[in-house]
Design an enzyme around this catalytic site. Structure first.
Site, PDB file in Angstrom:
ATOM      1  N   CYS A 121       0.828  -1.203   0.000  1.00  0.00           N
ATOM      2  CA  CYS A 121       0.000   0.000   0.000  1.00  0.00           C
ATOM      3  C   CYS A 121       0.868   1.262   0.000  1.00  0.00           C
ATOM      4  CB  CYS A 121      -0.924   0.011   1.219  1.00  0.00           C
ATOM      5  SG  CYS A 121      -2.273  -1.191   1.116  1.00  0.00           S
ATOM      6  N   CYS A 202      -3.479   0.186  -3.322  1.00  0.00           N
ATOM      7  CA  CYS A 202      -4.195   0.445  -2.076  1.00  0.00           C
ATOM      8  C   CYS A 202      -3.532   1.601  -1.332  1.00  0.00           C
ATOM      9  CB  CYS A 202      -4.243  -0.811  -1.198  1.00  0.00           C
ATOM     10  SG  CYS A 202      -2.630  -1.523  -0.794  1.00  0.00           S
TER      11      CYS A 202
END
Length: 305
Positions: A121, A202
């Site tokens: 992420c 993400c």
């Protein structure tokens, strides 16, 4: 009478043998003609000699295998369980002996599954018309990854391949451009890889656009504009940071308030993303200044103290 019967039998056998010989000769001639015609088609009419893009990269197998082994052993040893030989075979099976204008997503699905891996992420960096700058930045800053920094992108970056139905099944002379046929091996591959890269993003994601392009920094026809934007997942991505970079000393065609950037922001807002846009993101601009240290745009301080 016996003499006449014997002569009749002899004539029948002779006629039968002649018929068999003629039939065999006809079959042989048909086979030869078919072979010549087929060979002639391969010699004269193959589209493979007429495509406008470069052909398959020489020693493609060695290039793909070498990059794969380097990636999983030297760069990301945590991916050491990847089978590079299977990855190469799945890539080859996707295009070899196939019409280079009839490649499908299904052809590449095994490759995508074999080579995919998680993307941490906050690390995904997308780009459009800023490829060289984006890749220079990810090489100097390990906190970000472009598609070309993933295993799939790393193996395929600046490499070309396409097949042909005739031997040897791979066209080393030329491959079709997207303008010649959209379902060519390169276009289908990068569309699938881009879609998968966007789906995996993400946290905070970054987008580096070129504010010196006269036609506009954001283009709906680009891979980013047509595929990646629409495959970002609002449930996984918290923010989209747009870095609008202008060339050092180059034209300043567009800023964050420009028409095409506003179009991009509208698309992202409609998909419920939070957006931050910054003109000439300083860490990237400093990298640009490495090649232009004396330019006025690169002065850290404009007034002496």
């Amino acid at each position: 009478m016996p003499l006449q019967q014997g002569s009749a039998r002899t004539r029948q056998r002779t006629v039968l043998l002649v018929g068999i010989v003629v039939l065999l000769a006809a079959l042989v001639l048909a086979v030869v003609l078919a072979s010549l015609l087929t060979h002639g088609r391969h010699e004269v009419s193959p589209q493979m000699l007429k495509w406008k893009d470069r052909g398959t990269t020489k020693n493609l197998q060695e290039v793909i295998l070498g990059r794969c082994y380097n990636y999983i052993t030297a760069q990301y040893p945590e991916l050491g369980d990847k089978d590079c030989l299977k990855i190469w075979e799945s890539l080859k099976d996707a295009f070899i002996y196939k019409n280079p204008c009839n490649i499908t997503a299904e052809d590449y699905q095994p490759l995508m599954e074999l080579a995919s891996h998680p993307i941490p992420c906050n690390k995904s960096l997308f780009w459009s018309k800023t490829g060289d700058l984006a890749h220079r930045y990810t090489k100097s800053n390990q906190n970000f990854l472009t598609l070309e920094d993933t295993l799939l992108g790393y193996m395929a970056d600046r490499v070309s391949w396409c097949g042909d139905p005739s031997d040897p099944g791979i066209n080393y002379e030329s491959c079709p451009k997207r303008s010649e046929c959209e379902s060519n091996p390169g276009s289908v591959f990068w569309k699938m890889a881009s879609k998968m890269f966007a789906e995996a993003a993400c946290g905070v994601v970054q987008v580096m656009l070129n504010g010196s392009v006269e036609a506009g920094a954001f283009r709906s026809s680009s891979i980013f504009g047509s595929i990646e934007v629409f495959n970002l997942n609002p449930d996984k991505v918290s923010e989209v940071h747009i870095w609008l970079m202008q060339d050092i000393g180059g034209p300043q065609s567009e800023s964050c308030s420009g028409h095409s950037v506003r179009t991009l922001i509208s698309i992202l807002e409609e998909r419920n993303f939070k957006i931050v846009c910054e003109d000439n993101y300083r860490p990237v601009q400093l990298l640009q200044c490495v090649h232009n240290p004396d330019h006025t745009d690169c002065r850290l301080c404009t007034n002496s103290t």
